[in-house]
Design a protein around this motif. Sequence first.
Motif, mmCIF file in Angstrom:
data_model
loop_
_atom_site.group_PDB
_atom_site.id
_atom_site.type_symbol
_atom_site.label_atom_id
_atom_site.label_comp_id
_atom_site.label_asym_id
_atom_site.label_seq_id
_atom_site.Cartn_x
_atom_site.Cartn_y
_atom_site.Cartn_z
ATOM 1 N N GLU A 188 17.568 1.960 7.416
ATOM 2 C CA GLU A 188 17.553 3.225 7.094
ATOM 3 C C GLU A 188 16.283 3.702 6.413
ATOM 4 O OE1 GLU A 188 21.131 3.867 4.968
ATOM 5 O OE2 GLU A 188 22.622 3.753 6.771
ATOM 6 N N SER A 189 15.767 2.836 5.452
ATOM 7 C CA SER A 189 14.683 3.269 5.044
ATOM 8 C C SER A 189 13.491 3.188 5.776
ATOM 9 C CB SER A 189 14.190 2.426 3.808
ATOM 10 O OG SER A 189 14.006 0.992 4.327
ATOM 11 N N MET A 190 13.556 2.575 6.877
ATOM 12 C CA MET A 190 12.471 2.510 8.042
ATOM 13 C C MET A 190 12.431 4.037 8.831
ATOM 14 S SD MET A 190 11.170 -0.178 7.062
ATOM 15 C CE MET A 190 11.684 -1.206 5.828
ATOM 16 N N PHE A 191 13.654 4.282 9.157
ATOM 17 C CA PHE A 191 13.891 5.424 9.964
ATOM 18 C C PHE A 191 13.722 6.847 9.295
ATOM 19 C CE2 PHE A 191 17.064 2.865 12.632
ATOM 20 C CZ PHE A 191 16.297 2.970 13.876
ATOM 21 N N ASP A 192 13.802 6.961 7.722
ATOM 22 C CA ASP A 192 13.546 7.894 7.028
ATOM 23 C C ASP A 192 11.758 7.680 6.995
ATOM 24 O OD1 ASP A 192 13.321 6.587 4.727
ATOM 25 O OD2 ASP A 192 15.058 7.038 4.064
ATOM 26 N N GLY A 193 11.392 7.034 7.092
ATOM 27 C CA GLY A 193 9.779 6.670 6.713
ATOM 28 C C GLY A 193 9.419 6.486 5.451
ATOM 29 N N SER A 194 10.431 6.220 4.458
ATOM 30 C CA SER A 194 10.026 5.943 3.276
ATOM 31 C C SER A 194 9.658 4.651 2.525
ATOM 32 C CB SER A 194 11.350 6.341 2.525
ATOM 33 O OG SER A 194 12.329 5.351 2.322
ATOM 34 N N LEU A 195 10.049 3.562 3.481
ATOM 35 C CA LEU A 195 9.965 2.214 3.076
ATOM 36 C C LEU A 195 10.239 2.069 1.616
ATOM 37 C CD1 LEU A 195 8.611 2.507 5.898
ATOM 38 C CD2 LEU A 195 7.015 0.721 5.082
ATOM 39 N N ARG A 196 11.327 2.647 1.165
ATOM 40 C CA ARG A 196 11.451 2.904 -0.349
ATOM 41 C C ARG A 196 12.041 1.593 -0.933
ATOM 42 N NH1 ARG A 196 15.347 5.702 2.364
ATOM 43 N NH2 ARG A 196 17.546 4.983 2.082
ATOM 44 N N TYR A 197 12.368 0.393 -0.433
ATOM 45 C CA TYR A 197 12.845 -0.636 -0.984
ATOM 46 C C TYR A 197 11.792 -1.794 -0.836
ATOM 47 C CZ TYR A 197 17.480 1.493 -0.288
ATOM 48 O OH TYR A 197 18.415 2.341 -0.345
ATOM 49 N N CYS A 198 10.553 -1.218 -0.312
ATOM 50 C CA CYS A 198 9.444 -2.234 -0.155
ATOM 51 C C CYS A 198 8.304 -1.925 -1.003
ATOM 52 C CB CYS A 198 8.871 -2.210 1.209
ATOM 53 S SG CYS A 198 9.989 -2.364 2.583
ATOM 54 N N LYS A 199 7.552 -3.162 -1.568
ATOM 55 C CA LYS A 199 6.283 -2.737 -2.445
ATOM 56 C C LYS A 199 4.980 -2.527 -1.431
ATOM 57 C CE LYS A 199 7.732 -5.601 -6.202
ATOM 58 N NZ LYS A 199 7.559 -6.579 -7.138
ATOM 59 N N ARG A 200 5.062 -1.343 -1.086
ATOM 60 C CA ARG A 200 3.895 -0.963 -0.047
ATOM 61 C C ARG A 200 2.552 -1.566 -0.398
ATOM 62 N NH1 ARG A 200 5.369 4.558 2.561
ATOM 63 N NH2 ARG A 200 3.310 4.558 2.924
ATOM 64 N N ASN A 201 2.154 -1.722 -1.796
ATOM 65 C CA ASN A 201 0.738 -2.208 -2.102
ATOM 66 C C ASN A 201 0.473 -3.407 -1.865
ATOM 67 O OD1 ASN A 201 2.522 -2.243 -4.306
ATOM 68 N ND2 ASN A 201 0.492 -2.632 -5.547
ATOM 69 N N TRP A 202 1.531 -4.317 -1.388
ATOM 70 C CA TRP A 202 1.528 -5.841 -1.376
ATOM 71 C C TRP A 202 1.263 -6.066 -0.010
ATOM 72 C CZ3 TRP A 202 0.933 -9.982 -4.527
ATOM 73 C CH2 TRP A 202 0.770 -9.581 -6.222
ATOM 74 N N CYS A 203 1.823 -5.115 0.775
ATOM 75 C CA CYS A 203 1.815 -5.470 2.219
ATOM 76 C C CYS A 203 0.746 -5.252 3.201
ATOM 77 C CB CYS A 203 3.134 -4.631 2.732
ATOM 78 S SG CYS A 203 3.443 -4.945 4.726
ATOM 79 N N PRO A 204 0.095 -6.213 3.969
ATOM 80 C CA PRO A 204 -1.070 -6.235 4.546
ATOM 81 C C PRO A 204 -0.769 -5.441 5.977
ATOM 82 C CG PRO A 204 -0.244 -8.290 4.796
ATOM 83 C CD PRO A 204 0.550 -7.727 3.797
ATOM 84 N N ASN A 205 0.551 -5.118 6.347
ATOM 85 C CA ASN A 205 0.886 -4.532 7.525
ATOM 86 C C ASN A 205 0.723 -3.212 7.131
ATOM 87 O OD1 ASN A 205 1.389 -6.709 9.214
ATOM 88 N ND2 ASN A 205 3.238 -6.904 7.994
ATOM 89 N N VAL A 206 1.232 -2.812 5.987
ATOM 90 C CA VAL A 206 1.149 -1.209 5.461
ATOM 91 C C VAL A 206 -0.227 -0.792 5.263
ATOM 92 C CG1 VAL A 206 1.477 0.446 3.585
ATOM 93 C CG2 VAL A 206 3.459 -1.264 4.390
ATOM 94 N N ALA A 207 -1.317 -1.727 4.910
ATOM 95 C CA ALA A 207 -2.407 -1.524 4.592
ATOM 96 C C ALA A 207 -3.404 -0.906 5.801
ATOM 97 C CB ALA A 207 -3.168 -2.628 3.801
ATOM 98 N N ASP A 208 -2.921 -1.831 6.878
ATOM 99 C CA ASP A 208 -3.726 -1.594 8.338
ATOM 100 C C ASP A 208 -3.128 -0.089 8.655
ATOM 101 O OD1 ASP A 208 -4.878 -3.980 8.375
ATOM 102 O OD2 ASP A 208 -3.677 -4.857 9.765
ATOM 103 N N ALA A 209 -1.797 0.058 8.683
ATOM 104 C CA ALA A 209 -1.415 1.350 9.169
ATOM 105 C C ALA A 209 -2.126 2.575 8.040
ATOM 106 C CB ALA A 209 0.158 1.416 8.907
ATOM 107 N N GLU A 210 -1.708 2.334 6.963
ATOM 108 C CA GLU A 210 -2.522 3.394 6.095
ATOM 109 C C GLU A 210 -4.196 3.736 6.362
ATOM 110 O OE1 GLU A 210 0.422 3.831 2.470
ATOM 111 O OE2 GLU A 210 -1.376 2.359 2.010
ATOM 112 N N ALA A 211 -4.614 2.635 6.827
ATOM 113 C CA ALA A 211 -6.210 2.595 6.898
ATOM 114 C C ALA A 211 -6.393 3.165 8.432
ATOM 115 C CB ALA A 211 -6.771 1.389 6.812
ATOM 116 N N GLY A 212 -5.359 3.548 9.256
ATOM 117 C CA GLY A 212 -5.546 4.016 10.617
ATOM 118 C C GLY A 212 -5.862 3.027 11.624
ATOM 119 N N LEU A 213 -5.519 1.875 11.165
ATOM 120 C CA LEU A 213 -5.790 0.586 12.120
ATOM 121 C C LEU A 213 -4.416 0.281 12.758
ATOM 122 C CD1 LEU A 213 -8.067 -1.677 9.862
ATOM 123 C CD2 LEU A 213 -8.644 -0.096 11.719
ATOM 124 N N TYR A 214 -4.633 0.043 14.021
ATOM 125 C CA TYR A 214 -3.640 -0.468 14.777
ATOM 126 C C TYR A 214 -2.815 -1.785 14.035
ATOM 127 C CZ TYR A 214 -0.387 -2.666 18.316
ATOM 128 O OH TYR A 214 0.624 -3.438 18.869
#
Length: 373
Positions: free
Chosen positions: A55-81
């Motif tokens: 559910e936290s993926m479907f609402d886009g929050s990823l609220r149960y994840c530490k976003r600053n530790w995840c390299p996948n999130v880093a790519d997405a936030e930088a606009g990379l595929y």
Amino acid sequence: MKLFCKLPFGRISIDDDGNIWPSCCPDWVQFPMGNVFEQEWEEIWYGEAAQKLRESMFDGSLRYCKRNWCPNVADAEAGLYNYHVIPLEQAPKTWQPAPPVHINLNYDQTCNLRCPSCRADFIHYKGDKLKKVEYIQAYVEEKILPGVESIALTGVGDPFYSPVFRKFLQDFDAKKYPQLKTIHFHTNGQLFDERMYNRMPGLHHLRLSTDISIDAASAEVYGKVRPPGDWDKLMKNLDFIKRLDNLVLLGISMVVQQDNYRDMMKFVELGESLTYRSRPTFIEFKRMRHDPHLTAAQYATMGLEGMSAVQHQEFLDILNQVEYKRMYNAVNHLQPEVRHNLHEFVTERPVVRPSRLIQLSSLVRRKVDSLLR
């Protein structure tokens, strides 16, 4: 930025306490999906905890994840595929329940090295701990593996030193796992040589991939951060590994710390030397964690947070070079792919455009393609 992560929908990881997580580091997620010692498999995969993560993926929050530790999130936030993490607007609206396609077997910390960033001494499971690993392995082989397409082992030890995993690999019977196509090794590379490969004949028809944890780009630094590893043996094994016909992906990784950050750009060069016959390759830099085996004083002498002002500035300058290389390779579709979860330290966001040579090469390919149609 609202993002959608695919991992909780098809990829899992199991730790040595029997907890099942999405297929990423447990330190990045607040709670597991369930536990193999306490629940049946269907209850875990379709249970309440798994539903909360999805559910936290479907609402886009990823609220149960530490976003600053995840390299996948880093790519997405930088606009990379990134295959795993995508903008929410590109995400599916619903999930059709289905078993996982991938599993990480991360439940045996047995290893032939005693890297200070990872452990205080050698770990070789025996007695009750070994029985726990054997129970989890039996559970996985019976209830999960028959339906998966790929497996990875292990992110917490070495698969070729673990007696449980080594037996599984050497006795591997493809008839038991008809859907399995790929096996990924996370290894230090010391034991992954021709002799070991020849003792695993059941894997020779499968696609293999590997992430080799090295943490250094020189013999001197390697001796400090990966004792008692043999640098020359590792280099020989890397040359063997990269030439395997059934290897589809080769990566190397570094846990960045005070003893090795100066090797980061040389580590990129090492990764570049492993490209072979256009096979995909990657280089990954990971932040060192303050794991329980380290006292606060010990971590202060190793972790990035304990650097002096001079060291910190030197690290930032090197990291900015790595970030430029990461963006340059991504924009120009070059190997190796450069990954890291150090994005909060980056002080210069490079603006990278495709090189003229790459643009001309793409134009030529398009013209040739049009003539052949």
